[in-house]
Enzyme design. Structure first.
Site, PDB file in Angstrom:
ATOM      1  N   TYR A  27       0.838  -1.200   0.000  1.00  0.00           N
ATOM      2  CA  TYR A  27       0.000   0.000   0.000  1.00  0.00           C
ATOM      3  C   TYR A  27       0.874   1.252   0.000  1.00  0.00           C
ATOM      4  CZ  TYR A  27      -2.956   3.780   1.611  1.00  0.00           C
ATOM      5  OH  TYR A  27      -3.571   4.995   1.720  1.00  0.00           O
ATOM      6  N   SER A 109      -3.451  13.780   6.966  1.00  0.00           N
ATOM      7  CA  SER A 109      -4.418  13.256   5.996  1.00  0.00           C
ATOM      8  C   SER A 109      -5.819  13.186   6.584  1.00  0.00           C
ATOM      9  CB  SER A 109      -3.982  11.850   5.565  1.00  0.00           C
ATOM     10  OG  SER A 109      -5.035  11.194   4.875  1.00  0.00           O
ATOM     11  N   GLN A 141      -5.168  18.071   5.435  1.00  0.00           N
ATOM     12  CA  GLN A 141      -5.506  17.694   4.058  1.00  0.00           C
ATOM     13  C   GLN A 141      -6.962  17.279   4.002  1.00  0.00           C
ATOM     14  OE1 GLN A 141      -5.754  14.000   3.118  1.00  0.00           O
ATOM     15  NE2 GLN A 141      -6.747  14.739   1.245  1.00  0.00           N
ATOM     16  N   TYR A 143     -10.220  15.797   1.973  1.00  0.00           N
ATOM     17  CA  TYR A 143     -10.938  15.180   0.854  1.00  0.00           C
ATOM     18  C   TYR A 143     -12.360  15.701   0.949  1.00  0.00           C
ATOM     19  CZ  TYR A 143      -7.347  11.800  -0.547  1.00  0.00           C
ATOM     20  OH  TYR A 143      -6.208  11.209  -1.038  1.00  0.00           O
ATOM     21  N   THR A 169      -7.079  18.098  -1.656  1.00  0.00           N
ATOM     22  CA  THR A 169      -6.528  17.191  -2.667  1.00  0.00           C
ATOM     23  C   THR A 169      -7.488  17.118  -3.842  1.00  0.00           C
ATOM     24  OG1 THR A 169      -5.337  15.969  -0.997  1.00  0.00           O
ATOM     25  CG2 THR A 169      -5.723  14.829  -3.080  1.00  0.00           C
ATOM     26  N   LYS A 275      -3.810  20.743  -3.766  1.00  0.00           N
ATOM     27  CA  LYS A 275      -2.772  19.723  -3.895  1.00  0.00           C
ATOM     28  C   LYS A 275      -3.097  18.821  -5.077  1.00  0.00           C
ATOM     29  CE  LYS A 275      -0.680  15.858  -1.325  1.00  0.00           C
ATOM     30  NZ  LYS A 275      -1.135  14.646  -2.002  1.00  0.00           N
ATOM     31  N   HIS A 299       0.578  12.907  -6.481  1.00  0.00           N
ATOM     32  CA  HIS A 299       0.128  11.946  -5.467  1.00  0.00           C
ATOM     33  C   HIS A 299       1.143  10.792  -5.349  1.00  0.00           C
ATOM     34  CE1 HIS A 299      -3.927  11.338  -3.365  1.00  0.00           C
ATOM     35  NE2 HIS A 299      -3.213  10.343  -2.902  1.00  0.00           N
TER      36      HIS A 299
HETATM   37  C1  FNR Z   1      -0.329   9.301  -0.067  1.00  0.00           C
HETATM   38  N1  FNR Z   1      -0.706  10.558  -0.522  1.00  0.00           N
HETATM   39  C2  FNR Z   1      -1.857  11.126  -0.026  1.00  0.00           C
HETATM   40  N2  FNR Z   1      -2.234  12.369  -0.432  1.00  0.00           N
HETATM   41  C3  FNR Z   1      -3.338  12.948   0.073  1.00  0.00           C
HETATM   42  O1  FNR Z   1      -3.652  14.062  -0.311  1.00  0.00           O
HETATM   43  N3  FNR Z   1      -4.089  12.304   1.002  1.00  0.00           N
HETATM   44  C4  FNR Z   1      -3.787  11.070   1.461  1.00  0.00           C
HETATM   45  O2  FNR Z   1      -4.494  10.515   2.310  1.00  0.00           O
HETATM   46  C5  FNR Z   1      -2.641  10.435   0.915  1.00  0.00           C
HETATM   47  N4  FNR Z   1      -2.297   9.186   1.307  1.00  0.00           N
HETATM   48  C6  FNR Z   1      -1.148   8.612   0.853  1.00  0.00           C
HETATM   49  C7  FNR Z   1      -0.772   7.365   1.316  1.00  0.00           C
HETATM   50  C8  FNR Z   1       0.415   6.798   0.907  1.00  0.00           C
HETATM   51  C9  FNR Z   1       0.798   5.455   1.424  1.00  0.00           C
HETATM   52  C10 FNR Z   1       1.253   7.497   0.003  1.00  0.00           C
HETATM   53  C11 FNR Z   1       2.568   6.923  -0.431  1.00  0.00           C
HETATM   54  C12 FNR Z   1       0.879   8.724  -0.477  1.00  0.00           C
HETATM   55  C13 FNR Z   1       0.167  11.320  -1.430  1.00  0.00           C
HETATM   56  C14 FNR Z   1       1.205  12.124  -0.651  1.00  0.00           C
HETATM   57  O3  FNR Z   1       0.596  13.197   0.012  1.00  0.00           O
HETATM   58  C15 FNR Z   1       2.283  12.721  -1.556  1.00  0.00           C
HETATM   59  O4  FNR Z   1       1.674  13.411  -2.613  1.00  0.00           O
HETATM   60  C16 FNR Z   1       3.264  11.689  -2.119  1.00  0.00           C
HETATM   61  O5  FNR Z   1       3.469  10.628  -1.229  1.00  0.00           O
HETATM   62  C17 FNR Z   1       4.593  12.340  -2.425  1.00  0.00           C
HETATM   63  O6  FNR Z   1       5.458  11.453  -3.029  1.00  0.00           O
HETATM   64  P1  FNR Z   1       6.614  10.648  -2.257  1.00  0.00           P
HETATM   65  O7  FNR Z   1       7.321  11.592  -1.323  1.00  0.00           O
HETATM   66  O8  FNR Z   1       5.945   9.527  -1.559  1.00  0.00           O
HETATM   67  O9  FNR Z   1       7.481  10.208  -3.386  1.00  0.00           O
END
Ligand code: FNR
Length: 408
Positions: A27, A109, A141, A143, A169, A275, A299
């Site tokens: 995940y 989140s 953040q 939704y 987001t 975002k 994301h």
């Molecule tokens: C996320 N991301 C994310 N973004 C968001 O707006 N709400 C969320 O709940 C989540 N949940 C989430 C879970 C997991 C497991 C990951 C890996 C990513 C996206 C996150 O905010 C972000 O945009 C990216 O993770 C950035 O990239 P890197 O640093 O993981 O490469």
């Protein structure tokens, strides 16, 4: 497959691969589909070269900066990632404490496994060291749920407890197709919940995330139909779906449009960051609607596979909002001090880390997140010194050569 004594974010990731369960690891690490964008987020940083300056006194390097006027110790911040208790039982509380110690910004989140209230309270247990500059900063953040009453209730709750901005987001009208999660039939372990929606008055409950629930089944079926898998299928096939993808279909509003950003704008005084912007066109729309910040993000390569790496999208976004009163940030693939430096050189105000924070959490809870933040901060310090920059505002476009083209 031995654990390493971590001296870089890559080491922390390696250790997580050794220790985490496959359900959680997949995940966290997955991108959508072929994961081209996931890889490109990191590769694109490597295509940018540095133009260092020499013979400047770099004995003192200062990484302090501001985010929407709030002083922070460095431009290295924490992106919102869902369900942090999958990595470590202390989950979001551990991250909040590490953010407080580092005096940086944490975005929580909507899908946290700890409530917004408990998360910020945990961060505030850490006494603020007034000797060094910067303050902890928490953003939320958001939704946008189909249920706008529930959405507004959530906004009121986070306003009340002191989150300083809403990060909306905008790249997730549906969940991207992460093949490993589909195969694993990803779901939260039963003892964890999407804590922000657990009060019994909330119409948006976690019930749908549990695969026994009728609603999730219906949603999964709807999603399968949408993805062209045909009409009625056997239960076995219907179950072959990430519960999170089903949850998004049932709860998150795919009709979301700019007018909803204006709606959020109209009901809160909190600054808004959108975002998930990747183009000049959308950056202009965001600036016109009056948001305070744009987070250039794909994301973490988890939504539309094949989109631009974020560092490649950054220049056009910055160009589009030049002279406008909007801060631009970046997330995606930031793993090294030089990545941070390159993003700042191109004009980002700050960068946000997604997965590295989760790897830190998995490694050692709060200490692990602190380690992830401090390893990257040390790398940024060194990169700045070796490039001849003593403060954040020194880092300009003159320090990078972008792609094969001449200097920007
Ligand atoms: C996320 N991301 C994310 N973004 C968001 O707006 N709400 C969320 O709940 C989540 N949940 C989430 C879970 C997991 C497991 C990951 C890996 C990513 C996206 C996150 O905010 C972000 O945009 C990216 O993770 C950035 O990239 P890197 O640093 O993981 O490469």
């Amino acid at each position: 497959d031995q654990q390493l004594v971590p001296i870089s974010l890559t080491d922390l990731e390696h250790n997580a691969h050794v220790t985490m369960s496959i359900n959680a690891l997949d995940y966290y690490r997955s991108g959508a589909n072929e994961m081209q964008t996931l890889r490109d987020n990191q590769d694109a940083f490597s295509r940018i070269r540095l133009r260092p300056r020499i013979l400047r006194d770099v004995s003192k390097v200062d990484t302090t900066t501001t985010l929407l006027g709030h002083p922070v110790s460095s431009p290295i911040c924490i992106a919102p990632t869902a369900m942090q208790r999958l990595a470590n039982d202390a989950g979001e509380k551990a991250t909040a404490r590490a953010a407080a110690k580092a005096k940086t910004c944490m975005i929580l989140s909507s899908w946290s496994t700890t409530t917004a209230e408990d998360t910020i309270a945990a961060g505030r247990e850490i006494p603020v060291d007034t000797e060094t500059p910067g303050l902890p900063l928490y953003w939320f953040q958001l939704y946008v749920y189909k249920d706008r009453v529930a959405t507004e209730q959530l906004i009121r709750r986070v306003e009340k407890v002191g989150y300083k901005a809403l990060v909306i987001t905008v790249d997730t009208p549906f969940l991207g197709r992460r093949l490993a999660d589909v195969r694993n039939v990803f779901k939260l372990p039963p003892h964890m919940t999407m804590a922000n929606f657990e009060n019994k008055d909330s119409k948006v409950t976690m019930a749908t995330i549990l695969d026994q629930e009728e609603a999730a089944m219906e949603a999964a079926e709807a999603l399968l139909e949408k993805n062209g898998a045909g009409k009625k299928k056997e239960t076995r096939v219907i179950r072959q779906e990430s519960s999170l993808a089903a949850y998004v279909v049932s709860q998150i509003d795919p009709t979301l449009s700019w007018k909803d950003i204006a709606w959020v704008r109209s009901i809160t005084k909190l600054p808004i960051v959108v975002k998930g912007v990747l183009t000049a066109e959308d950056a202009i729309m965001a600036a016109n609607i009056g948001v305070e910040g744009i987070l250039v993000s794909n994301h973490g390569g988890r939504q539309l596979d094949g989109v631009l790496a974020t560092i490649d999208a950054l220049p056009e976004v910055l160009e589009a909002v030049r002279g406008r009163n909007v801060e631009v940030y970046l997330d995606g693939g930031v793993r090294k001090g030089t990545d941070v430096f390159k993003a700042l050189a191109l004009g980002a105000k700050a960068v946000f880390l997604g997965r590295p924070i989760l790897w830190g959490l998995a490694h050692d809870g709060e200490e692990g997140v602190s380690l992830a933040l401090s390893l990257l901060k040390q790398e940024l310090d060194l990169a700045m010194a070796l490039a001849g920059c003593c403060k954040i505002s020194d880092i300009t476009r003159d320090y990078v050569q972008y792609g094969h083209a001449a200097r920007l």
